[in-house]
Design a protein around this motif. Structure first.
Motif, mmCIF file in Angstrom:
data_model
loop_
_atom_site.group_PDB
_atom_site.id
_atom_site.type_symbol
_atom_site.label_atom_id
_atom_site.label_comp_id
_atom_site.label_asym_id
_atom_site.label_seq_id
_atom_site.Cartn_x
_atom_site.Cartn_y
_atom_site.Cartn_z
ATOM 1 N N TYR A 1 39.335 38.629 39.976
ATOM 2 C CA TYR A 1 39.878 39.392 41.087
ATOM 3 C C TYR A 1 40.933 38.514 41.761
ATOM 4 O O TYR A 1 40.969 37.305 41.563
ATOM 5 N N ARG A 2 41.765 39.139 42.559
ATOM 6 C CA ARG A 2 42.727 38.362 43.331
ATOM 7 C C ARG A 2 42.867 38.945 44.728
ATOM 8 O O ARG A 2 42.633 40.127 44.950
ATOM 9 N N GLN A 3 43.262 38.067 45.626
ATOM 10 C CA GLN A 3 43.475 38.497 47.002
ATOM 11 C C GLN A 3 44.696 37.792 47.557
ATOM 12 O O GLN A 3 44.732 36.560 47.645
ATOM 13 N N ARG B 1 40.943 42.380 48.321
ATOM 14 C CA ARG B 1 40.678 41.815 47.005
ATOM 15 C C ARG B 1 40.707 42.939 45.976
ATOM 16 O O ARG B 1 40.142 44.012 46.200
ATOM 17 N N TYR C 1 39.873 34.872 41.985
ATOM 18 C CA TYR C 1 38.440 34.590 42.024
ATOM 19 C C TYR C 1 37.768 35.059 40.731
ATOM 20 O O TYR C 1 37.972 36.190 40.288
ATOM 21 N N GLY D 1 37.537 30.296 43.958
ATOM 22 C CA GLY D 1 38.913 30.759 44.077
ATOM 23 C C GLY D 1 39.909 29.680 43.694
ATOM 24 O O GLY D 1 39.687 28.497 43.949
#
Length: 121
Positions: free
Chosen positions: A37-39, A45, A94, A114
């Motif tokens: 995942y990314r934020q 996210r 993440y 992360g």
């Protein structure tokens, strides 16, 4: 308990490539899913890519054709090869591990710490 150790990430110019790795250890059952995942700052996210222990994959539309997720089940490790990176890919990435769920006597969900990916123009 499952522990996740991420590696990779960093800074790269647009058009470049990076590879993320995430190794899982602990109480791991044979049927599971791992993903990334990314934020980005100020954003929610989002799922980038996921892969099951059986090899089924799922990608965010905006990364299809540029990112490839893979895994080594023997090592309980997932990889994310990111090519043709764009500034909009900049985010904290993440690692996620999930096993169990509705039809199982367990439902485990874990996150890595992360790793920052920065893509400059």
């Amino acid at each position: 308990q499952v522990q996740l150790v991420e590696s990779g990430g960093g800074s790269v110019q647009a058009g470049g490539s990076l590879r993320l790795s995430c190794a899982a250890s602990g109480t791991i059952f044979s049927i599971n899913a791992m993903g990334w995942y990314r934020q980005a700052p100020g954003k929610q996210r989002e799922l980038v890519a996921a892969i099951t222990s059986g090899g089924s994959t799922n990608y965010l539309d905006s990364v299809k054709g540029r990112f490839t997720i893979s895994r080594d089940n023997a090592k309980n490790t997932v990889y994310l090869q990111m090519n043709s990176l764009k500034p909009e890919d900049t985010a904290v990435y993440y690692c996620n591990f999930h096993q169990g769920g509705r039809y199982y006597p367990y439902d485990d969900n874990y996150w890595g710490q992360g790793t920052q990916v920065t893509v400059s123009t």
